[in-house]
Design an enzyme around this catalytic site. Structure first.
Site, PDB file in Angstrom:
ATOM      1  N   ASP A  53      22.946   3.642 -31.121  1.00 21.67           N
ATOM      2  CA  ASP A  53      23.126   2.203 -30.923  1.00 21.67           C
ATOM      3  C   ASP A  53      21.793   1.474 -31.029  1.00 21.67           C
ATOM      4  O   ASP A  53      21.766   0.241 -31.075  1.00 21.67           O
ATOM      5  CB  ASP A  53      23.745   1.933 -29.540  1.00 21.67           C
ATOM      6  CG  ASP A  53      25.256   2.103 -29.555  1.00 21.67           C
ATOM      7  OD1 ASP A  53      25.832   2.201 -30.657  1.00 21.67           O
ATOM      8  OD2 ASP A  53      25.859   2.132 -28.467  1.00 21.67           O
TER       9      ASP A  53
ATOM     10  N   ASP B  29      35.193   5.620 -32.265  1.00 20.51           N
ATOM     11  CA  ASP B  29      34.183   5.598 -31.203  1.00 20.51           C
ATOM     12  C   ASP B  29      34.636   6.418 -29.993  1.00 20.51           C
ATOM     13  O   ASP B  29      35.823   6.771 -29.865  1.00 20.51           O
ATOM     14  CB  ASP B  29      33.923   4.137 -30.796  1.00 20.51           C
ATOM     15  CG  ASP B  29      32.484   3.891 -30.375  1.00 20.51           C
ATOM     16  OD1 ASP B  29      31.810   4.841 -29.942  1.00 20.51           O
ATOM     17  OD2 ASP B  29      32.043   2.730 -30.458  1.00 20.51           O
TER      18      ASP B  29
HETATM   19  C1  GLA Z   1      29.672   1.645 -29.059  1.00 25.00           C
HETATM   20  C2  GLA Z   1      29.217   1.749 -30.506  1.00 25.00           C
HETATM   21  C3  GLA Z   1      28.774   0.395 -30.988  1.00 25.00           C
HETATM   22  C4  GLA Z   1      29.927  -0.585 -30.844  1.00 25.00           C
HETATM   23  C5  GLA Z   1      30.417  -0.623 -29.405  1.00 25.00           C
HETATM   24  C6  GLA Z   1      31.677  -1.427 -29.295  1.00 25.00           C
HETATM   25  O1  GLA Z   1      28.595   1.369 -28.225  1.00 25.00           O
HETATM   26  O2  GLA Z   1      28.213   2.712 -30.652  1.00 25.00           O
HETATM   27  O3  GLA Z   1      28.348   0.452 -32.331  1.00 25.00           O
HETATM   28  O4  GLA Z   1      30.966  -0.199 -31.703  1.00 25.00           O
HETATM   29  O5  GLA Z   1      30.687   0.689 -28.918  1.00 25.00           O
HETATM   30  O6  GLA Z   1      32.150  -1.509 -28.004  1.00 25.00           O
END
Ligand code: GLA
Length: 731
Positions: free
Chosen positions: A541, A471
């Site tokens: 997301d 990420d």
């Molecule tokens: C980002 C990712 C999510 C999740 C969060 C965790 O927003 O896109 O899928 O993994 O971080 O903090």
């Protein structure tokens, strides 16, 4: 690491020729020909990019464009492959430099070339000074997609600063065109934007240090009346995960140039004597079969040429379809622990899930997003005996195990930051933006690079981890690198991304079966650069199944469904508070690489049964969905009441159809779906994965029937948020 444009040999050979008399280079692959030559001035001039020409067709030597009165010189009017900024160039340059003595004039002429089986390297040199540019060309024999990049080399005795460096410039002849590009925001990525091209320049870019949610480095330009299924389209995508820019410019003589590479904003790369700079790769293709034809070519190209292989698939022509995953993020957020994750794993296994992924929260002092990033030890309160008990549990349930990491970031509240405050991007003495209470580690620094590679390598050595979700949850701000002399600091734009690629490449080398996802708060780092090193991406997301239909539609113009992870999450959805059935959510996600991200701990027997049944049905047809030819039958864009997609396997043996109703009005029935891409002479049996076809639909009919007569949905396929799916199998 991929540095120069290079492609592996494809099943269909490419053809590359140089005509020494006319000084013309010609590359042919798939349905495409590309030609350029050296004109009488010594400039490298584009001659042709379009449908494949006859094998015996030849081009005369390139003729430079004339001056246009006293205002536009031949130099600026001639469509050059890679023009230096100098000699009165007013259009977008390929390269702009400043020498140590203040001279800023650069005129690149042909010097030499070297042919290979599927490409050519052409060396250009400034007319006076020892700056050399090698243009790398490679063409894919199957799709005709070209890979282009440049190496800029200082063979002089003085430093030269590169202020602007494109990977390539593409030229289209004067015509009326529509530009397509992808824009968005966090949780709202992948909107297809379409507009007529007019004189002047349209700039698509990221100044954020990474690819960005707001624009994606892909374009498609349609000629005249070109549509989804018909007409000429030129398209391209840049392989770079740092700040990038694509400029689409209709110039003073109506030619269209597409120039892309490093973003020149705040850019400066000093080349000392003997040093060189490699640009990203800019891929470009052509089709006569509309936007649909363009994306089908790109998908094939990405599968065969871009995506990495694991040791297990090293010799395979295509990567394997993605495992169906369970991810705990929306269920638990950072409240992860052995008991909770184990309980979720048991339910996931009962659904037929292949891979269990634990998301954020397992490391350091991570309870909220205020602490822990940078401290990559297992949190002892949540996992007193490390990760092994959970991983063993997951394995005992016949799933493999994946883990979330965010390697390039640090929270100010972390041991790492307390020890190395100098490791973050910043300008000393200035305030710092702390989005999500985190700072960006300066990965351009060799010690940071070594730290990141070291902890990831250790994590993978000590634990049986099959998959990393990598990420990256903010963009750069105050991108200072104060350990370097002021003139060198802007190198950060290149070295950061190069080091990211180097770490990914080294990890894959040391752990050849580990798979990696590129995530950046959703789809903030999706491009053909990162996809050399990562097997899949997290597109957004936003997991709302209705929003995902338009996002997935937009995504599919540029990227293959193979890499498009799509989780089924809970209803009503947290983002839009929209309630939808589990079957609708499942089918929306089954258009890509399926995952489950709901709180399955709360699922009852009925939901478990529906999901289990549809996961099994998905497994049966997954290769067709994610690696077949995609036809966007009805777009969900612009508030459409309906949408539908169809995929056809490469051998035309199987096809899968998805149909979605948003909200019907006045009893409108779902349009007849005239299927595409089938073998007209073959017989195909229709079966429903979910929903029903209209009474009277034949159980078996020819490809010609399904394509000409079409497939009708049941009359009751109406209302709000309905979904159906069908498969056709050749008899
Ligand atoms: C980002 C990712 C999510 C999740 C969060 C965790 O927003 O896109 O899928 O993994 O971080 O903090």
């Amino acid at each position: 690491m991929i540095l120069a444009a290079a492609l592996s040999a494809s099943a269909q050979p490419a053809s590359v020729n140089f005509d020494p008399a006319a000084k013309v280079f010609r590359l042919d692959g798939g349905g495409t020909s590309y030609a350029f030559g050296v004109n009488a001035h010594g400039e490298l001039q584009q001659l042709y990019w379009g449908g494949r020409l006859g094998a015996a067709d030849t081009f005369p030597q390139a003729v430079p464009m004339p001056d246009w009165a006293s205002f536009d010189s031949s130099y600026t009017n001639t469509p050059q492959e890679y023009a230096g900024w100098g000699a009165g160039l007013f259009v977008e340059p390929g390269l702009k430099v400043t020498w140590a003595d203040g001279n800023r004039d650069l005129v690149l002429h042909y010097e030499s070339h070297k042919l290979s089986a599927n490409g050519v390297d052409v060396v250009l040199k400034d007319i006076k000074r020892p700056v050399y540019v090698t243009l790398h060309y490679a063409i894919d024999g199957e799709t005709g997609i070209l890979a282009r990049s440049a190496t800029i080399e200082n063979r002089g005795t003085e430093a030269v600063t590169v202020e602007q460096a494109a990977a390539a410039a593409w030229t289209l002849p004067p015509a009326s065109y529509t530009l397509n590009y992808l824009t968005g925001r966090w949780a709202g990525e992948w909107s297809l934007t379409q507009e007529a091209l007019h004189p002047g320049a349209r700039v698509i870019e990221s100044r954020r240090g990474s690819t960005g949610h707001q624009a994606n480095p892909w374009f498609a330009i349609q000629a005249g009346e070109s549509s989804e299924d018909h007409g000429e389209v030129w398209f391209g995508a840049l392989g770079w995960s740092g700040s990038w820019r694509i400029t689409v410019e209709q110039d003073q003589l109506d030619e269209v140039k597409v120039t892309g590479g490093f973003n020149p904003f705040d850019f400066g790369y000093v080349l000392h004597p003997g040093q060189s700079l490699e640009t990203p790769v800019f891929y470009g293709g052509h089709t006569a079969h509309g936007l649909g034809g363009a994306s089908r070519l790109l998908h094939r190209f990405e599968l065969a040429q871009i995506l990495p292989r694991t040791a297990a698939t090293a010799k395979q022509p295509l990567p394997k379809p993605r495992p169906v995953i369970y991810n705990s993020w929306e269920a638990t957020e950072m409240n992860v622990n052995l008991a909770g994750q184990s309980a979720l794993a048991e339910k996931a296994a009962a659904l037929g899930i292949d891979r269990f992924v634990m998301d954020d929260g397992w490391f350091g002092q991570r309870k909220t997003d205020h602490a822990g990033l940078g401290d990559w030890y297992v949190n002892p309160e949540k996992f007193p005996n490390g990760l092994k008990p959970l991983i063993d549990k997951v394995h005992s349930l016949k799933m493999d195990f994946g883990l979330w990491v965010e390697p390039e970031m640090v929270n100010p509240d972390s041991d790492l930051y307390r020890k190395h405050p100098e490791w973050v991007l910043n300008f000393p003495g200035r305030p710092r933006n702390e989005q999500r209470t985190q700072l960006v580690l300066n990965l351009a620094r060799p010690d940071v690079r070594a730290y990141v590679l070291g902890f990831l390598d250790k994590l993978l050595n000590e634990n049986d981890i099959a998959f990393l979700k990598w990420d990256y949850n903010r963009n750069w701000s105050e991108p200072g690198w104060d350990q370097l002399p002021p003139t060198e600091q802007k190198k950060v734009y290149v070295e950061f991304t190069r080091n990211l690629y180097a770490i990914l490449a080294e990890l894959r080398h040391r752990h050849p079966n580990v798979e990696i996802e590129s995530c950046s708060g959703g789809g903030g780092r999706v491009d053909l650069g990162i996809l050399h090193y990562t097997d899949e991406v997290w597109p957004s997301d936003n997991t709302d199944p209705f929003d995902r239909l338009t996002q997935q539609d937009g995504f599919s113009y540029a990227y293959t469904p193979q890499v498009m992870m799509a989780w089924v999450t809970d209803s009503p959805h947290w983002l839009n508070h929209r309630a939808t059935s589990l079957s609708y959510r499942m089918l929306s996600s089954m258009q890509g690489s399926l995952g489950i991200g709901a709180n399955i701990g709360k699922w009852g027997d009925e939901e478990m049964a529906t999901a289990r049944r549809l996961i099994a049905a998905y497994h049966d047809v997954q290769p067709t969905i994610v690696q077949g030819d995609l036809f966007r039958l009805i777009s969900p864009r612009d508030g459409s009441e309906f949408s539908a997609t169809q995929t056809v396997s490469r051998d035309k043996g199987q096809s899968v159809v998805f149909a979605f109703v948003h909200s019907t009005q006045k009893g409108r029935l779902f349009p007849t779906l005239k299927l595409k891409g089938l073998d007209p002479a073959a017989q195909y049996a229709l079966s429903a994965i979910e929903g029903k076809a209209r009474t009277g639909t034949p159980a078996v009919a020819s490809g010609a029937w399904w394509m000409n007569h079409g497939l009708d949905m049941d009359q009751e396929f109406r209302g709000d948020f309905q979904a159906s799916a069908f498969r056709l199998d050749r008899k």
